[in-house]
Design a protein around this motif. Structure first.
Motif, PDB file in Angstrom:
ATOM      1  N   GLU A 199      11.427 -26.277  67.082  1.00  0.00           N
ATOM      2  CA  GLU A 199      11.092 -24.967  67.529  1.00  0.00           C
ATOM      3  C   GLU A 199      10.840 -23.737  66.557  1.00  0.00           C
ATOM      4  N   ASN A 200      11.478 -24.033  65.274  1.00  0.00           N
ATOM      5  CA  ASN A 200      10.736 -23.195  64.369  1.00  0.00           C
ATOM      6  C   ASN A 200      10.768 -24.214  62.917  1.00  0.00           C
ATOM      7  N   VAL A 201       9.591 -23.685  62.205  1.00  0.00           N
ATOM      8  CA  VAL A 201       9.145 -24.450  60.939  1.00  0.00           C
ATOM      9  C   VAL A 201       9.257 -23.617  59.924  1.00  0.00           C
ATOM     10  N   TYR A 202       9.910 -24.070  58.759  1.00  0.00           N
ATOM     11  CA  TYR A 202       9.784 -23.417  57.516  1.00  0.00           C
ATOM     12  C   TYR A 202       9.196 -24.217  56.416  1.00  0.00           C
ATOM     13  N   LEU A 203       8.242 -23.725  55.600  1.00  0.00           N
ATOM     14  CA  LEU A 203       7.589 -24.730  54.685  1.00  0.00           C
ATOM     15  C   LEU A 203       7.559 -24.197  53.184  1.00  0.00           C
ATOM     16  N   LYS A 204       8.022 -25.311  52.403  1.00  0.00           N
ATOM     17  CA  LYS A 204       7.897 -24.920  50.878  1.00  0.00           C
ATOM     18  C   LYS A 204       6.543 -25.527  50.404  1.00  0.00           C
ATOM     19  N   TYR A 205       5.796 -24.730  49.816  1.00  0.00           N
ATOM     20  CA  TYR A 205       4.515 -25.376  49.387  1.00  0.00           C
ATOM     21  C   TYR A 205       3.816 -24.807  48.226  1.00  0.00           C
ATOM     22  N   VAL A 206       3.149 -25.526  47.589  1.00  0.00           N
ATOM     23  CA  VAL A 206       2.093 -24.925  46.303  1.00  0.00           C
ATOM     24  C   VAL A 206       0.911 -23.985  46.903  1.00  0.00           C
ATOM     25  N   TYR A 207       1.035 -22.794  46.254  1.00  0.00           N
ATOM     26  CA  TYR A 207       0.064 -22.129  46.875  1.00  0.00           C
ATOM     27  C   TYR A 207      -1.207 -21.908  45.931  1.00  0.00           C
ATOM     28  N   LYS A 208      -2.368 -21.309  46.342  1.00  0.00           N
ATOM     29  CA  LYS A 208      -3.518 -21.298  45.560  1.00  0.00           C
ATOM     30  C   LYS A 208      -3.363 -20.094  44.705  1.00  0.00           C
ATOM     31  N   CYS A 209      -2.605 -20.165  43.439  1.00  0.00           N
ATOM     32  CA  CYS A 209      -2.709 -19.332  42.471  1.00  0.00           C
ATOM     33  C   CYS A 209      -3.498 -18.866  41.666  1.00  0.00           C
ATOM     34  N   GLU A 210      -4.407 -17.909  41.969  1.00  0.00           N
ATOM     35  CA  GLU A 210      -5.489 -17.389  41.328  1.00  0.00           C
ATOM     36  C   GLU A 210      -5.325 -16.408  40.088  1.00  0.00           C
TER      37      GLU A 210
ATOM     38  N   ASP B 278      -3.112 -19.598  51.898  1.00  0.00           N
ATOM     39  CA  ASP B 278      -3.226 -20.087  50.657  1.00  0.00           C
ATOM     40  C   ASP B 278      -2.689 -21.422  50.098  1.00  0.00           C
ATOM     41  N   TRP B 279      -2.318 -22.167  51.087  1.00  0.00           N
ATOM     42  CA  TRP B 279      -1.807 -23.486  51.197  1.00  0.00           C
ATOM     43  C   TRP B 279      -2.722 -24.467  50.244  1.00  0.00           C
ATOM     44  N   MET B 280      -1.853 -24.986  49.257  1.00  0.00           N
ATOM     45  CA  MET B 280      -2.718 -26.170  48.507  1.00  0.00           C
ATOM     46  C   MET B 280      -1.851 -27.617  48.828  1.00  0.00           C
ATOM     47  N   ARG B 281      -0.551 -27.450  48.950  1.00  0.00           N
ATOM     48  CA  ARG B 281       0.105 -28.819  48.996  1.00  0.00           C
ATOM     49  C   ARG B 281       1.404 -28.609  49.669  1.00  0.00           C
ATOM     50  N   THR B 282       2.081 -29.409  50.626  1.00  0.00           N
ATOM     51  CA  THR B 282       3.268 -29.163  50.998  1.00  0.00           C
ATOM     52  C   THR B 282       4.249 -29.816  50.108  1.00  0.00           C
ATOM     53  N   LEU B 283       5.202 -29.120  50.178  1.00  0.00           N
ATOM     54  CA  LEU B 283       6.541 -29.642  49.228  1.00  0.00           C
ATOM     55  C   LEU B 283       7.850 -30.127  50.237  1.00  0.00           C
ATOM     56  N   GLY B 284       7.987 -29.553  51.347  1.00  0.00           N
ATOM     57  CA  GLY B 284       8.933 -29.483  52.216  1.00  0.00           C
ATOM     58  C   GLY B 284       8.915 -28.840  53.458  1.00  0.00           C
ATOM     59  N   VAL B 285       9.157 -29.438  54.650  1.00  0.00           N
ATOM     60  CA  VAL B 285       9.150 -28.890  55.906  1.00  0.00           C
ATOM     61  C   VAL B 285      10.434 -29.013  56.397  1.00  0.00           C
ATOM     62  N   PHE B 286      11.099 -27.909  56.954  1.00  0.00           N
ATOM     63  CA  PHE B 286      12.099 -27.766  57.330  1.00  0.00           C
ATOM     64  C   PHE B 286      12.341 -27.162  58.768  1.00  0.00           C
ATOM     65  N   ASP B 287      13.355 -27.291  59.419  1.00  0.00           N
ATOM     66  CA  ASP B 287      13.419 -26.483  60.911  1.00  0.00           C
ATOM     67  C   ASP B 287      14.597 -25.549  60.757  1.00  0.00           C
ATOM     68  N   ASN B 288      15.001 -24.947  59.529  1.00  0.00           N
ATOM     69  CA  ASN B 288      15.759 -23.767  59.430  1.00  0.00           C
ATOM     70  C   ASN B 288      15.504 -23.118  57.942  1.00  0.00           C
ATOM     71  N   ASP B 289      16.017 -22.079  57.887  1.00  0.00           N
ATOM     72  CA  ASP B 289      15.611 -21.348  56.316  1.00  0.00           C
ATOM     73  C   ASP B 289      16.640 -21.543  55.473  1.00  0.00           C
ATOM     74  N   THR B 290      17.253 -22.656  55.207  1.00  0.00           N
ATOM     75  CA  THR B 290      18.412 -22.886  54.352  1.00  0.00           C
ATOM     76  C   THR B 290      17.689 -23.873  53.293  1.00  0.00           C
ATOM     77  N   GLY B 291      16.504 -24.573  53.858  1.00  0.00           N
ATOM     78  CA  GLY B 291      15.563 -25.460  52.809  1.00  0.00           C
ATOM     79  C   GLY B 291      16.561 -27.065  53.089  1.00  0.00           C
ATOM     80  N   LYS B 292      17.281 -26.977  53.905  1.00  0.00           N
ATOM     81  CA  LYS B 292      18.074 -28.440  54.076  1.00  0.00           C
ATOM     82  C   LYS B 292      17.578 -28.867  55.507  1.00  0.00           C
ATOM     83  N   GLY B 293      17.490 -30.350  55.598  1.00  0.00           N
ATOM     84  CA  GLY B 293      17.235 -30.961  57.094  1.00  0.00           C
ATOM     85  C   GLY B 293      15.744 -30.922  57.231  1.00  0.00           C
ATOM     86  N   HIS B 294      15.131 -31.780  56.223  1.00  0.00           N
ATOM     87  CA  HIS B 294      13.610 -31.965  56.450  1.00  0.00           C
ATOM     88  C   HIS B 294      13.436 -32.563  57.984  1.00  0.00           C
TER      89      HIS B 294
END
Length: 191
Positions: free
Chosen positions: A103-114, A72-88
């Motif tokens: 090693e691990n990737v966490y994504l903050k993104y705009v999803y396809k809201c229907e 459901d990804w539409m647009r990336t807002l941030g990519v992180f290596d931890n689950d704190t949302g810090k450390g782009h």
């Protein structure tokens, strides 16, 4: 959809597939107009977070891993290596994948809201004006109506984005000598 049709003087519809000119236009343009609008701004109602799954495919060079984007990804807002949302981290979007060295990737993104019930009222109104803008030519064959709908769309978009942005708390300034010097020196300025 019906708000957009009313704005161009068309009859409202009960279903996208009822076969009228208005229904055919909405059926053809609704999803694309909604998705275009979702990608324009990091709308609060359409933000998600996810830990990405590593792909079996690996990049040929530059990065060590590929990670699969959510369906459901539409647009990336941030990519992180931890689950704190810090450390782009450094990354690249390639063919529905995120390439990264982490090693691990966490994504903050705009999803396809229907679901229109999740969308804010001002987003729905902006979407209606976006559709009305196109419908002014397609359905009403009116350049004057197009110009009015375009102006209304732009004003509505500005208001919706402002209202949405006000719901976020401000990002704190980073710590460091430059910021410290700037904020201290401003405090001593005469008023």
């Amino acid at each position: 959809a019906n708000s957009a049709l009313r704005k161009v003087g068309e009859q409202t519809i009960a279903s996208f597939d009822e076969g009228t000119a208005g229904a055919n236009f909405i059926s053809d343009r609704f999803d694309e107009a909604r998705d275009e609008l979702l990608r324009l701004h990091p709308w609060n109602f359409a933000v998600k977070r996810a830990e990405l799954a590593r792909s079996a495919t690996v990049p040929e060079f530059e990065f060590n891993y590929f990670y699969t984007l959510p369906s459901d990804w539409m647009r990336t807002l941030g990519v992180f290596d931890n689950d704190t949302g810090k450390g782009h981290i450094d990354y690249s979007e390639e063919n529905g994948l995120i390439a990264a060295n982490a090693e691990n990737v966490y994504l903050k993104y705009v999803y396809k809201c229907e679901d229109p019930n999740v969308m804010t009222p001002d987003f729905r109104e902006t979407l209606a004006w976006r559709l009305a803008m196109e419908g002014a030519i397609t359905l009403a064959n009116s350049n004057a109506l197009y110009d009015r709908a375009k102006d209304a769309f732009e004003a509505s978009l500005m208001t919706a984005k402002s209202t949405d942005a006000l719901a976020n708390r401000g990002t704190p300034l980073p710590r460091g000598t430059w910021v410290t010097k700037r904020t201290r020196s401003q405090a001593s300025w005469p008023e």
